[in-house]
Design a protein around this motif. Structure first.
Motif, PDB file in Angstrom:
ATOM      1  N   ARG A   1       0.839  -1.209   0.000  1.00  0.00           N
ATOM      2  CA  ARG A   1       0.000   0.000   0.000  1.00  0.00           C
ATOM      3  C   ARG A   1       0.864   1.244   0.000  1.00  0.00           C
ATOM      4  O   ARG A   1       0.556   2.237  -0.670  1.00  0.00           O
ATOM      5  CB  ARG A   1      -0.938  -0.011   1.222  1.00  0.00           C
ATOM      6  CG  ARG A   1      -1.982  -1.123   1.181  1.00  0.00           C
ATOM      7  CD  ARG A   1      -3.084  -0.854   2.196  1.00  0.00           C
ATOM      8  NE  ARG A   1      -2.545  -0.642   3.534  1.00  0.00           N
ATOM      9  CZ  ARG A   1      -3.193   0.029   4.504  1.00  0.00           C
ATOM     10  NH1 ARG A   1      -4.365   0.562   4.268  1.00  0.00           N
ATOM     11  NH2 ARG A   1      -2.647   0.156   5.694  1.00  0.00           N
TER      12      ARG A   1
ATOM     13  N   TYR B   1       2.289   1.726  -3.432  1.00  0.00           N
ATOM     14  CA  TYR B   1       1.279   2.320  -4.315  1.00  0.00           C
ATOM     15  C   TYR B   1       1.229   3.837  -4.125  1.00  0.00           C
ATOM     16  O   TYR B   1       1.171   4.608  -5.081  1.00  0.00           O
ATOM     17  CB  TYR B   1      -0.092   1.703  -4.012  1.00  0.00           C
ATOM     18  CG  TYR B   1      -1.237   2.376  -4.776  1.00  0.00           C
ATOM     19  CD1 TYR B   1      -1.578   1.967  -6.065  1.00  0.00           C
ATOM     20  CD2 TYR B   1      -1.953   3.416  -4.192  1.00  0.00           C
ATOM     21  CE1 TYR B   1      -2.615   2.579  -6.749  1.00  0.00           C
ATOM     22  CE2 TYR B   1      -2.991   4.037  -4.869  1.00  0.00           C
ATOM     23  CZ  TYR B   1      -3.316   3.612  -6.155  1.00  0.00           C
ATOM     24  OH  TYR B   1      -4.339   4.241  -6.835  1.00  0.00           O
TER      25      TYR B   1
ATOM     26  N   GLN C   1       2.103   6.805  -6.932  1.00  0.00           N
ATOM     27  CA  GLN C   1       1.198   7.889  -7.337  1.00  0.00           C
ATOM     28  C   GLN C   1       1.918   9.243  -7.265  1.00  0.00           C
ATOM     29  O   GLN C   1       1.694  10.121  -8.090  1.00  0.00           O
ATOM     30  CB  GLN C   1      -0.055   7.911  -6.452  1.00  0.00           C
ATOM     31  CG  GLN C   1      -0.893   6.646  -6.510  1.00  0.00           C
ATOM     32  CD  GLN C   1      -1.173   6.188  -7.927  1.00  0.00           C
ATOM     33  OE1 GLN C   1      -1.581   6.980  -8.781  1.00  0.00           O
ATOM     34  NE2 GLN C   1      -0.933   4.901  -8.188  1.00  0.00           N
TER      35      GLN C   1
ATOM     36  N   SER D   1      -7.856  11.574  -3.705  1.00  0.00           N
ATOM     37  CA  SER D   1      -7.642  10.455  -4.619  1.00  0.00           C
ATOM     38  C   SER D   1      -6.720  10.906  -5.757  1.00  0.00           C
ATOM     39  O   SER D   1      -6.761  12.081  -6.147  1.00  0.00           O
ATOM     40  CB  SER D   1      -8.999  10.013  -5.184  1.00  0.00           C
ATOM     41  OG  SER D   1      -8.851   8.930  -6.069  1.00  0.00           O
ATOM     42  N   PRO D   2      -5.810  10.061  -6.288  1.00  0.00           N
ATOM     43  CA  PRO D   2      -5.677   8.623  -6.027  1.00  0.00           C
ATOM     44  C   PRO D   2      -4.777   8.284  -4.842  1.00  0.00           C
ATOM     45  O   PRO D   2      -4.627   7.115  -4.498  1.00  0.00           O
ATOM     46  CB  PRO D   2      -5.046   8.118  -7.332  1.00  0.00           C
ATOM     47  CG  PRO D   2      -4.161   9.248  -7.749  1.00  0.00           C
ATOM     48  CD  PRO D   2      -4.910  10.504  -7.382  1.00  0.00           C
TER      49      PRO D   2
ATOM     50  N   THR E   1      -5.165   8.617  -1.712  1.00  0.00           N
ATOM     51  CA  THR E   1      -5.861   8.046  -0.540  1.00  0.00           C
ATOM     52  C   THR E   1      -6.660   6.797  -0.883  1.00  0.00           C
ATOM     53  O   THR E   1      -7.436   6.321  -0.058  1.00  0.00           O
ATOM     54  CB  THR E   1      -6.807   9.107   0.057  1.00  0.00           C
ATOM     55  OG1 THR E   1      -7.715   9.552  -0.981  1.00  0.00           O
ATOM     56  CG2 THR E   1      -6.035  10.297   0.588  1.00  0.00           C
ATOM     57  N   ASP E   2      -6.489   6.278  -2.102  1.00  0.00           N
ATOM     58  CA  ASP E   2      -7.303   5.136  -2.527  1.00  0.00           C
ATOM     59  C   ASP E   2      -7.086   3.906  -1.647  1.00  0.00           C
ATOM     60  O   ASP E   2      -7.974   3.058  -1.512  1.00  0.00           O
ATOM     61  CB  ASP E   2      -7.004   4.771  -3.992  1.00  0.00           C
ATOM     62  CG  ASP E   2      -7.564   5.818  -4.956  1.00  0.00           C
ATOM     63  OD1 ASP E   2      -8.245   6.748  -4.472  1.00  0.00           O
ATOM     64  OD2 ASP E   2      -7.311   5.707  -6.176  1.00  0.00           O
ATOM     65  N   GLN E   3      -5.887   3.788  -1.041  1.00  0.00           N
ATOM     66  CA  GLN E   3      -5.623   2.630  -0.187  1.00  0.00           C
ATOM     67  C   GLN E   3      -5.363   3.020   1.268  1.00  0.00           C
ATOM     68  O   GLN E   3      -4.803   2.251   2.043  1.00  0.00           O
ATOM     69  CB  GLN E   3      -4.430   1.834  -0.752  1.00  0.00           C
ATOM     70  CG  GLN E   3      -4.720   1.265  -2.138  1.00  0.00           C
ATOM     71  CD  GLN E   3      -3.724   0.201  -2.545  1.00  0.00           C
ATOM     72  OE1 GLN E   3      -3.034  -0.397  -1.711  1.00  0.00           O
ATOM     73  NE2 GLN E   3      -3.643  -0.059  -3.839  1.00  0.00           N
TER      74      GLN E   3
END
Length: 831
Positions: free
Chosen positions: A769, A772, A776, A796-797, A799-801
């Motif tokens: 995570r 990722y 980004q 986002s993106p 904070t997507d995970q």
């Protein structure tokens, strides 16, 4: 030393007073000594105030990035650079009031402000500002001086300029002294700050010794040089600027389309020969004079001023109702403001509306102007999307400061010469509104321009700013001073003229001596006033003294208490006398007197008029006005001035017509928010940089190599000389460093980005995570070149995970990541 307090120092010569707080500010001019209460308040602030660097701002009041930047910019100016004035240029609808409320909150919490004053030029804006402060700062005591004087001891006072001018002398504290003393307020906020407001009410700003923050929506490059001088700023460089084009790009405000419409009469006027036979007959009946003569044409400027043509208004309403944006699935026109020329025009529009659309609900359209009873209540109804009116027909009252997000259409049914006012009026439609059009968000608003305003400003980019209009007594006083100055000339030294000069001087001295010396405004000009206390002071008058009198004395003179018509006649005759002395043409003014004599000749049953029968007949039946000299006109003035009030007021004459108008053209155009020169400059910069990525300095930036001084000089040559000027760069990009701009255009090479993060990735021991999240960041920097605003990491993106706090339990890991980001940013600067 005894009491452990460093004093502040007052210096005075009896006319001017200066305050010197030597630990914090250079000495400055003030209007007078502080009261004991002022001093206690000032010492309390000096003791309690905290630093303003990196202040905590209440997001609930002002959560947008530019509002925070504006607040911090003001805090830096007053806290770090010891400035006492600041100017915020912020587009209408971007939240100027919210920003200044949040600024007040910061300054109060940090101990810099106890009492504040909010000034605006209209009651509606004062009411609106007070409501906003009450909603956001409910614990702050408030007073609206335009409605009530009872709570004047409140921490925050709201007032129009004129009300405050009257209250400074009138309002008293428990001890009988002035309530509003020079040091009473710590902060003054000036809504829509511009030169004409300052010139007209400058005594307020020089009386109060306070921090001064000006707010304006006028684009920074279109603002008057004098406005910047008032706030002690470099021309074109406000304390902070956030303009409409940027707000639209950011999605905080809404763009517009202009519907530029040409109606024949509004464009070309009314020509007799082009009318139908029936209309020619109406034209003759309407415009023929007593001898049967008719004008060949009526100029377009007369339309909506004193000629109101029904078909012109009807066609305008049809254009609005056919092409305007609608709500409720097309059944209702969206909230609309029609900007009318004057009250009679507004009333005529409403009359035609009622005639053309009788099936619509009552009050669907309403006039809202200074003649309207309960105008604020009507404004509140218009601002409520569930209430009528849908169409507000306004004269000046809704031009500025009214916040109605539901507005979808504006109709410019008048010419606007002031660029500042033009943009304020456009700003009525810029606010966003969710779910307005059948569940869809408001995306654009329409401006129906019937009077060529957009075309005018394309040809005259700065417009024609209105100057401050002197009062009648001020103009008359200055005219008399000019005559006294002119009558000093050797060629005018006749006994008759010198006797008249003595009379003029005596009247001027009497008016100067009548000035109330305790008045707060008069006190600030006593140095000049005391130079002209006797007739001997006018024995020899220099030209610079006439200018001094015009600036410091004339604006303060009191009305003589005469009938206004008599005072206006005095000024008319004095202007003729001055023209005779200076050799200027006065035929028009002469005809005006002859016209007044003609009107008086019809009023022979009034004894006072009959007593002047011989003079009136001589004016009308001979060349009397050409024969008499200056003193002859003075005799005429004295004999006729008190008779002018008997003449019926002909200024209210207007004509209602119904000639068939024609629609000549209707052109839909996209908005033109950017200055054409700046748009071309920006295009040139983008094109050049993208086409020359192999140029060493640009290649360095793309590959994340640090810049040298010589690299920056090369960029200056390219951007400030080859492609345009430094001024164009500043206007388009503000204070953005050159390398940062170039990097944002070309981005960062993907390999260079990976190399920059490789060391961090090797040592951090990240999970999937976190990997990722970093990926980004790399993608973002490759695309944008930098990451200056870390707040994007909360969206986002990224904070997507998971959020930053969820992903990085160990703050050290995130701080190491931030160090890599800062290093990439820093490489766009000088090493």
């Amino acid at each position: 030393q005894k009491f452990g307090k460093r004093p502040i120092i007052f210096l005075t010569n009896g006319y001017e007073t200066r305050l010197w707080d030597d630990r914090h500010y250079p000495e400055r001019l003030v209007s007078g000594f502080y009261s004991k209460r002022d001093l206690e308040q000032y010492f309390g602030i000096l003791k309690d105030r905290k630093g303003l660097k990196g202040v905590q701002i209440n997001d609930a009041i002002s959560g947008r990035y530019y509002q925070k930047e504006a607040i911090q910019a003001v805090c830096d100016a007053i806290g770090e650079r010891n400035r006492r004035k600041a100017l915020l240029v912020m587009a209408t609808g971007s939240g100027k009031t919210r920003t200044v409320i949040s600024l007040a909150d910061v300054l109060i919490r940090h101990g810099w402000v106890k009492n504040l004053l909010f000034l605006a030029d209209r009651n509606a804006l004062v009411t609106q500002a007070k409501r906003a402060f009450h909603n956001e700062l409910p614990n702050l005591s408030l007073c609206d001086l335009t409605n009530s004087k009872e709570d004047a001891n409140a921490r925050a006072v709201f007032s129009t300029y004129q009300t405050m001018m009257n209250c400074i002398d009138a309002m008293r504290n428990e001890e009988g002294g002035r309530l509003f003393t020079p040091g009473h307020f710590d902060l003054i906020v000036v809504d829509e700050a511009h030169r004409s407001i300052y010139n007209k009410y400058k005594d307020i700003f020089t009386y109060f010794d306070a921090l001064l923050v000006g707010l304006t929506a006028t684009p920074k490059d279109e603002m008057d040089k004098n406005t910047y001088e008032i706030f002690e700023l470099e021309v074109g460089v406000p304390t902070y600027g956030y303009e409409l084009d940027q707000a639209v790009k950011d999605g905080f405000l809404i763009d517009f389309k202009s519907v530029e419409t040409s109606l024949k009469f509004l464009t070309k006027g009314i020509t007799y020969d082009e009318l139908s036979p029936e209309e020619k007959e109406e034209y003759e009946k309407t415009f023929a004079d007593q001898d049967g003569n008719i004008p060949e044409s009526i100029d377009s400027s007369a339309l909506n001023q004193w000629i109101f043509n029904e078909d012109t208004i009807k066609k305008t309403l049809h254009i609005l109702m056919e092409h305007g944006q609608k709500v409720d699935f097309g059944s209702k026109i969206g909230k609309t403001i029609i900007f009318a020329k004057n009250h009679l025009h507004a009333e005529k529009i409403l009359k035609v509306w009622n005639k053309e659309y009788p099936d619509y609900p009552q009050h669907y359209a309403r006039v809202i102007d200074n003649y309207t009873n309960y105008a604020q209540s009507l404004i509140d109804d218009f601002a409520d999307k569930k209430k009528l009116p849908q169409i507000a027909i306004s004269v000046d009252m809704l031009d500025t400061g009214i916040d109605v997000p539901e507005i979808l259409n504006l109709v410019f049914f008048k010419r606007v010469m002031s660029r500042a006012k033009f943009w304020q009026m456009i700003g009525r439609g810029t606010r966003t509104c969710e779910g307005l059009i059948d569940g869809q968000n408001k995306e654009i608003f329409y401006i129906f321009d019937l009077c060529g305003n957009f075309e005018f400003f394309r040809l005259h980019s700065k417009g024609c700013e209105a100057s401050t209009v002197p009062t009648l007594q001020e103009r008359t006083f200055n005219t008399k001073v000019e005559m006294v100055y002119k009558l000093q000339e050797l060629s005018l030294q006749t006994a008759e003229l010198q006797e008249y000069r003595k009379e003029l001087v005596a009247s001027l001295v009497a008016q100067i001596k009548a000035l109330p010396r305790d008045n707060f405004a008069v006190k600030q000009h006593l140095r000049v006033i005391d130079k002209y206390q006797s007739e001997a002071d006018f024995t020899v008058l220099e030209f610079k003294q006439t200018q001094e009198i015009a600036e410091h004395v004339a604006p303060l003179v009191l009305p003589l208490g005469d009938d206004p018509t008599a005072s206006r006649f005095d000024q008319l005759v004095y202007q003729i006398e001055l023209a005779m002395l200076t050799g200027k043409n006065f035929k028009r003014a002469q005809n005006d007197i002859r016209g007044k004599a003609e009107e008086l000749a019809k009023l022979g049953t009034i004894p006072d008029v009959a007593a002047q029968k011989d003079l009136i007949e001589e004016i009308l039946e001979s060349n009397y006005l050409d024969r008499i000299g200056v003193t002859g006109y003075e005799e005429l003035r004295i004999k006729l001035r008190d008779l002018i009030k008997f003449i019926p007021d002909g200024l209210k004459v207007h004509y209602d017509t119904n000639f068939m108008d024609d629609l000549l053209a209707m052109e839909w155009r996209e908005s033109e928010l950017d200055n054409d020169d700046l748009v071309q400059y920006k295009k040139k910069v983008n094109y050049y940089i993208l086409q020359n990525q192999k140029l060493p300095v640009i290649a360095k930036l793309k590959s994340n190599m640090p810049l040298t001084e010589s690299d920056v000089k090369e960029l200056e040559t390219i951007l400030w000389h080859d492609l345009g000027t430094k001024e164009q760069y500043s206007s388009q990009y503000g204070a953005t460093p050159l390398g940062e701009l170039v990097r944002s255009i070309v981005g960062l090479d993907h390999r260079a980005a990976n190399e920059a993060f490789s060391g961090f990735l090797n040592n951090a021991g990240l999970d999937s995570r976190q990997m990722y999240f970093v990926r980004q960041i790399v993608n973002y920097i490759v695309k944008n070149g930098l990451m200056k605003d870390l707040s994007v990491l909360q969206e986002s993106p990224f904070t997507d995970q998971g959020s930053i706090s969820e992903l990085f339990d160990d703050v050290t890991v995130f701080m190491n990541l931030r160090t890599v980001i800062d290093g990439i940013n820093q490489n766009a600067m000088v090493a």
